[in-house]
Scaffold this motif. Structure first.
Motif, PDB file in Angstrom:
ATOM      1  N   VAL A 229       0.506  -1.378   0.528  1.00 42.63           N
ATOM      2  CA  VAL A 229       0.318  -0.034   0.153  1.00 42.63           C
ATOM      3  C   VAL A 229       1.324   1.264   0.222  1.00 42.63           C
ATOM      4  CG1 VAL A 229      -1.393   1.087   0.911  1.00 42.63           C
ATOM      5  CG2 VAL A 229      -1.904  -1.522   0.808  1.00 42.63           C
ATOM      6  N   GLY A 230       1.740   1.149   0.882  1.00 44.74           N
ATOM      7  CA  GLY A 230       2.388   2.641   0.843  1.00 44.74           C
ATOM      8  C   GLY A 230       2.989   2.701  -0.239  1.00 44.74           C
ATOM      9  N   VAL A 231       3.971   1.797  -1.633  1.00 47.43           N
ATOM     10  CA  VAL A 231       4.333   1.882  -2.250  1.00 47.43           C
ATOM     11  C   VAL A 231       3.674   2.170  -3.615  1.00 47.43           C
ATOM     12  CG1 VAL A 231       5.830   0.266  -4.333  1.00 47.43           C
ATOM     13  CG2 VAL A 231       6.802  -0.389  -1.630  1.00 47.43           C
ATOM     14  N   GLY A 232       2.529   1.497  -3.309  1.00 45.73           N
ATOM     15  CA  GLY A 232       1.824   2.080  -4.362  1.00 45.73           C
ATOM     16  C   GLY A 232       1.648   3.174  -4.360  1.00 45.73           C
ATOM     17  N   LEU A 233       0.784   3.650  -3.264  1.00 46.50           N
ATOM     18  CA  LEU A 233       0.384   5.486  -3.307  1.00 46.50           C
ATOM     19  C   LEU A 233       1.976   6.005  -3.537  1.00 46.50           C
ATOM     20  CD1 LEU A 233      -0.467   5.652   0.473  1.00 46.50           C
ATOM     21  CD2 LEU A 233      -1.862   5.525  -1.371  1.00 46.50           C
ATOM     22  N   GLY A 234       2.914   5.350  -3.402  1.00 43.23           N
ATOM     23  CA  GLY A 234       3.966   6.416  -4.493  1.00 43.23           C
ATOM     24  C   GLY A 234       4.414   5.965  -5.876  1.00 43.23           C
ATOM     25  N   VAL A 235       3.812   4.938  -5.997  1.00 50.03           N
ATOM     26  CA  VAL A 235       3.817   4.659  -7.174  1.00 50.03           C
ATOM     27  C   VAL A 235       2.685   5.281  -8.078  1.00 50.03           C
ATOM     28  CG1 VAL A 235       3.789   2.891  -9.114  1.00 50.03           C
ATOM     29  CG2 VAL A 235       4.945   2.354  -7.637  1.00 50.03           C
ATOM     30  N   SER A 236       1.428   5.396  -7.424  1.00 51.77           N
ATOM     31  CA  SER A 236       0.663   6.140  -8.230  1.00 51.77           C
ATOM     32  C   SER A 236       0.971   8.001  -8.545  1.00 51.77           C
ATOM     33  CB  SER A 236      -0.276   5.892  -7.545  1.00 51.77           C
ATOM     34  OG  SER A 236      -0.602   6.935  -5.344  1.00 51.77           O
ATOM     35  N   VAL A 237       1.885   8.316  -7.858  1.00 48.24           N
ATOM     36  CA  VAL A 237       1.608   9.000  -7.819  1.00 48.24           C
ATOM     37  C   VAL A 237       2.671   9.668  -8.733  1.00 48.24           C
ATOM     38  CG1 VAL A 237       3.177  11.492  -6.528  1.00 48.24           C
ATOM     39  CG2 VAL A 237       1.369  10.506  -5.533  1.00 48.24           C
ATOM     40  N   LEU A 238       4.226   8.913  -8.721  1.00 51.97           N
ATOM     41  CA  LEU A 238       4.947   9.045  -9.464  1.00 51.97           C
ATOM     42  C   LEU A 238       4.243   8.731 -11.349  1.00 51.97           C
ATOM     43  CD1 LEU A 238       8.438   6.696  -8.314  1.00 51.97           C
ATOM     44  CD2 LEU A 238       7.958   9.248  -8.514  1.00 51.97           C
ATOM     45  N   LEU A 239       3.256   7.894 -11.428  1.00 46.74           N
ATOM     46  CA  LEU A 239       2.744   7.641 -12.788  1.00 46.74           C
ATOM     47  C   LEU A 239       2.169   8.589 -13.178  1.00 46.74           C
ATOM     48  CD1 LEU A 239       1.234   3.978 -11.738  1.00 46.74           C
ATOM     49  CD2 LEU A 239       3.130   4.944 -13.729  1.00 46.74           C
TER      50      LEU A 239
ATOM     51  N   LEU B 189      -7.665   3.636 -11.487  1.00 45.09           N
ATOM     52  CA  LEU B 189      -8.949   3.915 -10.566  1.00 45.09           C
ATOM     53  C   LEU B 189      -9.590   5.351 -10.182  1.00 45.09           C
ATOM     54  CD1 LEU B 189      -9.447   0.963  -8.283  1.00 45.09           C
ATOM     55  CD2 LEU B 189     -10.319   1.254 -10.048  1.00 45.09           C
ATOM     56  N   GLY B 190      -7.833   5.412  -9.859  1.00 47.63           N
ATOM     57  CA  GLY B 190      -7.995   7.303  -9.664  1.00 47.63           C
ATOM     58  C   GLY B 190      -8.342   8.689 -10.183  1.00 47.63           C
ATOM     59  N   ARG B 191      -7.577   8.076 -11.936  1.00 48.10           N
ATOM     60  CA  ARG B 191      -7.296   9.203 -12.566  1.00 48.10           C
ATOM     61  C   ARG B 191      -9.183   9.163 -13.088  1.00 48.10           C
ATOM     62  NH1 ARG B 191      -5.376   6.697 -18.796  1.00 48.10           N
ATOM     63  NH2 ARG B 191      -7.041   4.656 -18.919  1.00 48.10           N
ATOM     64  N   GLN B 192     -10.108   8.212 -12.543  1.00 46.46           N
ATOM     65  CA  GLN B 192     -11.343   8.605 -13.485  1.00 46.46           C
ATOM     66  C   GLN B 192     -12.123   8.977 -12.019  1.00 46.46           C
ATOM     67  OE1 GLN B 192     -12.536   6.983 -15.974  1.00 46.46           O
ATOM     68  NE2 GLN B 192     -11.032   5.343 -15.679  1.00 46.46           N
ATOM     69  N   LEU B 193     -11.375  10.180 -11.316  1.00 47.49           N
ATOM     70  CA  LEU B 193     -11.787  11.593 -10.631  1.00 47.49           C
ATOM     71  C   LEU B 193     -11.747  12.609 -10.835  1.00 47.49           C
ATOM     72  CD1 LEU B 193     -10.662  10.250  -6.860  1.00 47.49           C
ATOM     73  CD2 LEU B 193     -12.779  10.063  -8.386  1.00 47.49           C
ATOM     74  N   ALA B 194     -10.871  12.182 -12.962  1.00 50.59           N
ATOM     75  CA  ALA B 194     -10.150  13.449 -13.426  1.00 50.59           C
ATOM     76  C   ALA B 194     -11.387  13.730 -13.729  1.00 50.59           C
ATOM     77  CB  ALA B 194      -9.353  13.287 -14.139  1.00 50.59           C
ATOM     78  N   ASN B 195     -13.074  12.900 -13.753  1.00 50.96           N
ATOM     79  CA  ASN B 195     -14.157  13.118 -14.554  1.00 50.96           C
ATOM     80  C   ASN B 195     -14.607  14.581 -13.137  1.00 50.96           C
ATOM     81  OD1 ASN B 195     -14.912  13.085 -16.918  1.00 50.96           O
ATOM     82  ND2 ASN B 195     -14.472  10.872 -16.606  1.00 50.96           N
ATOM     83  N   VAL B 196     -14.637  14.236 -11.883  1.00 52.32           N
ATOM     84  CA  VAL B 196     -15.142  15.457 -11.133  1.00 52.32           C
ATOM     85  C   VAL B 196     -14.005  16.473 -11.063  1.00 52.32           C
ATOM     86  CG1 VAL B 196     -16.968  13.829 -10.999  1.00 52.32           C
ATOM     87  CG2 VAL B 196     -14.337  13.702 -10.052  1.00 52.32           C
ATOM     88  N   MET B 197     -13.355  16.436 -10.756  1.00 55.09           N
ATOM     89  CA  MET B 197     -11.391  17.095 -10.248  1.00 55.09           C
ATOM     90  C   MET B 197     -12.206  18.131 -10.996  1.00 55.09           C
ATOM     91  SD  MET B 197      -9.499  14.848  -7.954  1.00 55.09           S
ATOM     92  CE  MET B 197      -8.185  16.448  -7.423  1.00 55.09           C
ATOM     93  N   THR B 198     -11.952  19.580 -10.790  1.00 53.31           N
ATOM     94  CA  THR B 198     -11.167  20.938 -11.198  1.00 53.31           C
ATOM     95  C   THR B 198     -10.014  22.049 -10.235  1.00 53.31           C
ATOM     96  OG1 THR B 198     -13.085  20.995 -12.493  1.00 53.31           O
ATOM     97  CG2 THR B 198     -11.544  22.741 -12.400  1.00 53.31           C
ATOM     98  N   ILE B 199      -9.345  21.949 -10.853  1.00 53.77           N
ATOM     99  CA  ILE B 199      -7.712  22.324  -9.888  1.00 53.77           C
ATOM    100  C   ILE B 199      -7.460  23.685 -10.127  1.00 53.77           C
ATOM    101  CG2 ILE B 199      -5.934  22.233  -8.364  1.00 53.77           C
ATOM    102  CD1 ILE B 199      -6.363  19.358  -7.962  1.00 53.77           C
ATOM    103  N   GLU B 200      -7.873  24.682 -10.028  1.00 54.15           N
ATOM    104  CA  GLU B 200      -7.514  26.250 -10.381  1.00 54.15           C
ATOM    105  C   GLU B 200      -7.450  26.076 -11.896  1.00 54.15           C
ATOM    106  OE1 GLU B 200      -4.868  29.196  -9.282  1.00 54.15           O
ATOM    107  OE2 GLU B 200      -6.412  28.353  -7.615  1.00 54.15           O
ATOM    108  N   GLN B 201      -9.334  25.621 -12.087  1.00 49.51           N
ATOM    109  CA  GLN B 201     -10.090  25.683 -13.405  1.00 49.51           C
ATOM    110  C   GLN B 201      -8.818  25.206 -14.147  1.00 49.51           C
ATOM    111  OE1 GLN B 201     -11.476  29.409 -14.965  1.00 49.51           O
ATOM    112  NE2 GLN B 201     -10.820  30.400 -12.885  1.00 49.51           N
TER     113      GLN B 201
END
Length: 796
Positions: free
Chosen positions: A53-63, A290-302
């Motif tokens: 889980v710890g490595v996966g969190l880092g890998v997901s951010v790196l990806l 899975l997390g990139r599906q949140l891109a549909n509902v996330m807007t940061i600084e427009q």
């Protein structure tokens, strides 16, 4: 007769063990470590899952980080594909392939809305990307985000600004991202005659415009941002590989007892690390997809992107896949260097030898040594960016190498106090290195953030300029096209909640003859005396006066030459539909001289000024206009009321906001990217710390349960855990602040800027980091209370 084995028990165990001989294959040892990680019982797979889980969190951010460049490129491609400016048909006539387009952009509560009014002039008119058909007059196609906004409560001011019927949805190819607010509306009053409804005639969409290259300072900012955002990720990945280190070392000691040598135990440990990291790669990939599906509902600084835009580049993805397992093995072997694993136990359980300071200072010294030659270079335009980045990396690595020594040195001198304090201090004295490792990522993130904020503040003056607009005289202005008197806008805005005043001024051009014959026309502004005083220093003023504007900056001497008393001038009606009408204007018997002043938007006029009594009312429709608006910012939605009221009068009015500063677009993009990246890293910090804290508590569950069984109050243990977190956090933040100030000062010297510290921002960032750690600690309290139960004494 049965033979009896008379060897001692420990020798029989070593011989009969299924373990390979000490000189066995390295691959077999690695595979054995993998089996221990996956099938070694509950303790083993819990540790493996936490590591994954710890490595996966880092890998997901790196990806995610490796996907950002491609996502931005895809956004740019879609933006360029819908651009109309490279397809303008100058002076052309309508054809079966032409289209009239007029921008209708607006702003709603600081959200930009992109709008276009369309009028096809032929059956083969180019269709904007994202549309299947042109909307009819009074109809529009909207993006999904704009449709949702229009349907939501509390947005009554926006529909009045774009009062068209929604009949279609703009497709993905016509949007920069899922959160973009876009509409295309049909309008049959568009024309090219220069009056109301003036539009641009085009014959296509799309452009191959190339972005301007970043200057050296902005490029340095971008690279430092990447270093600051990605280094904490790497630190957290390295820390995750070391989860459960004490239990692993005890297992390795048991292996030594049954015949394994030191090399074999290291290979087995490497196999366990590889198993955890490979599983972490899989977990990280799943988290990313899975997390990139949140891109549909996330807007940061427009800024928003479609999920399919977030695709890692093949090379960068391959680098992550290879680097994470190799780094996990390297970190594991490095950690074992300070541990003596013997058949009778792990020597580390005794009080560790004091850490040496000298080699821990080498990264800091190396970073300063790399950057020092650039400080005296004398120019900010030429410096080796990559040398600067390497120096920054070394300085930030210095935080990770120095923090364990700082924690050990400080806690070694602590003592006394309540029982909870003494328990916390003693625990830190025995295993302060583990606490420091958990805080390394936070320290690196804070140090880098402090340096970045100093760099941003230092170069701010080069990219953020004080605007020429005078906010004391107007916060907004409205431009009206020809044939639309600005007085109508002024009357509509008068008395509107949040509007302090509205001053209207008509603008146009006049010439000494009906046809200018190549002679420069003179500017003309018509307004009452109060409005004219906003644009000129008038000697005196009453209705019926006319003024010549004379200054050293004057574009021509036409006013002095042609604006004589009783002279006849001609209003340039352009294409406002009044070409055949009488455009003559006779000046009064007196024409006064005046000196121009910058108006509320910073423009300094020349030419003529006239009051309404001196200019025929029938000529006012041959002028355009401008209305200066004062807004009370304390009234909610005051600016939006102005925009909606103006749009209700005509969709062809242009409303502009005045702000005190003007920000360079590239600098604004870089700062926006920093905000987006910092948000992601902050989430990673919180999640990784939570996993780390849970693992540290789990390793001590037997000790905690034993203390409770012997009568230690639960409250005492809770405070003990809080102190064990608070002390390393304070030390980590102090060290990070010092290294961050050092790095920021050096970087400012490199770009030839006087060092200055934005203490308010630095203090806020440091405080936020501390609050994140304390919040994570508070979230682990339920786990702590559960581990204090008698069940914690159970063992396998």
């Amino acid at each position: 007769m049965t033979a009896t084995d008379t060897r001692p028990a420990h020798r029989r165990a070593a011989t009969d063990s299924p373990l390979p001989a000490p000189n066995g294959s390295a691959l077999r040892d690695l595979l054995m470590g993998v089996r221990f990680a996956l099938t070694g019982g509950r303790e083993a797979w819990v540790r493996t899952v936490l590591t994954a889980v710890g490595v996966g969190l880092g890998v997901s951010v790196l990806l995610l980080a490796s996907s950002v460049p491609g996502a931005m490129d895809r956004r740019d491609v879609r933006n360029e594909a819908r651009s109309e400016f490279n397809h303008a048909v100058d002076g052309g006539r309508p054809t079966d392939r032409s289209l009239l387009v007029r921008a209708a952009d607006t702003t709603f509560r600081d959200m930009e809305v992109r709008g276009r009014l369309l009028k096809p002039e032929g059956p083969r008119a180019p269709l904007p990307p994202g549309l299947d058909a042109f909307p009819a007059h009074g109809e529009m196609a909207v993006s999904p985000a704009l449709r949702e906004l229009l349907d939501s409560d509390g947005t009554k001011l926006l529909p009045g600004r774009i009062p068209y019927e929604i009949t279609a949805t703009v497709g993905t190819e016509g949007l920069s991202g899922p959160g973009e607010l876009v509409f295309y509306a049909g309008h049959d009053r568009l024309n090219t005659d220069g009056g109301a409804g003036h539009a641009m005639r085009i014959d296509g969409f799309g452009t191959q415009a190339t972005a301007d290259p970043l200057d050296p300072v902005l490029m340095l900012l971008v690279l430092i941002i990447l270093v600051v955002l990605l280094m904490p990720v790497a630190v957290f990945v390295a820390a995750s590989v070391r989860f459960g280190g004490e239990r692993r070392d005890r297992r390795l000691a048991a292996l030594r007892l049954v015949g394994a040598d030191a090399r074999m135990t290291r290979r087995v440990a490497a196999g366990e690390a590889v198993a955890g990291s490979l599983l972490g790669l899989a977990v990280g990939a799943v988290m990313f997809f899975l997390g990139r599906q949140l891109a549909n509902v996330m807007t940061i600084e427009q800024v928003s992107v479609f999920p399919e835009d977030l695709a890692p580049g093949p090379l960068l993805a391959a680098l992550v896949v290879l680097a994470v397992p190799l780094a996990s093995v390297a970190v594991t072997l490095l950690a074992l260097r300070g541990v003596v694993i013997e058949p009778l136990g792990v020597v580390r359980t005794a009080r560790p030898r004091r850490r040496r300071l000298l080699w821990r200072l080498l990264p800091l010294i190396g970073g300063v040594a790399l950057l020092a030659p650039l400080i005296a270079q004398g120019t900010a335009d030429y410096f080796n960016t990559y040398v600067v980045v390497c120096g920054a990396v070394l300085l930030l690595l210095g935080v990770t190498s120095l923090l364990p020594w700082v924690v050990e040195s400080v806690v070694g001198r602590l003592g006394g106090g309540p029982v909870s304090w003494q328990l916390a201090v003693r625990r830190l004295q025995l295993s302060g290195g583990a606490a420091a490792q958990a805080m390394n990522g936070v320290a690196v993130a804070v140090a880098g953030a402090v340096a970045l904020q100093m760099l941003f503040a230092g170069v701010d003056n080069d990219y953020v300029q004080v605007a020429e607009k005078d906010l004391r005289r107007a916060e907004m202005d409205v431009r009206t096209p020809r044939s639309v008197p600005p007085a109508e806008v002024r009357e509509a805005l008068a008395g509107l909640p949040g509007v302090r005043f509205a001053s209207a001024i008509g603008t146009g051009l006049v010439t000494p003859r009906p046809a200018a014959d190549g002679e420069n026309p003179m500017e003309l502004a018509v307004g009452d005396c109060a409005t004219l005083r906003k644009v000129a220093d008038l000697p005196s003023c009453r209705d019926g006066d006319v003024f010549r504007l004379l200054s050293d900056r004057q574009a021509s001497n036409a006013p002095r030459k042609h604006a004589e008393p009783h002279a006849t001038l001609y209003v340039d009606a352009g294409g406002a539909g009044a070409a055949a009408a009488d455009t003559r204007w006779r000046l009064p018997a007196e024409v006064k001289d005046a000196r121009p002043l910058p108006d509320p938007v910073g423009y300094e006029r020349d030419g003529l000024l006239a009051t309404p009594g001196a200019f025929p009312e029938e000529r006012t429709r041959q002028l355009g206009g401008q209305v200066f608006v004062g807004v009370d910012e304390g009234v909610p939605d005051a600016r939006d009321r102005v925009r909606t009221t103006v749009a209700a009068l005509s969709p062809f009015h242009q409303t502009s906001d005045h702000y005190g500063v003007a920000v360079n677009d590239q600098f604004a993009d870089v700062r926006k990217g920093l905000f987006v990246g910092a948000t992601c890293v902050l989430l990673l910090i919180g999640a990784s710390l939570l996993v780390s804290q849970v693992e540290r508590l789990r390793e001590r569950k037997k000790l905690l349960a034993s203390l409770v069984a012997f009568g230690t109050r639960r409250r005492t243990l809770v405070w003990s855990v809080l102190w064990q977190t608070a002390i390393p956090v304070v030390l980590a933040l102090v060290l990070a602040l010092g290294v961050g100030l050092l790095l920021g000062t050096v970087l400012l010297f490199v770009v030839q800027t006087t060092p200055a510290v934005p203490w308010a921002v630095v203090g806020a960032m440091t405080g936020v980091a501390g609050l994140v750690v304390l919040l994570v600690t508070a979230l682990t309290m339920p786990v702590l209370l559960r581990l204090m139960r008698p069940e914690g004494l159970r063992t396998e």
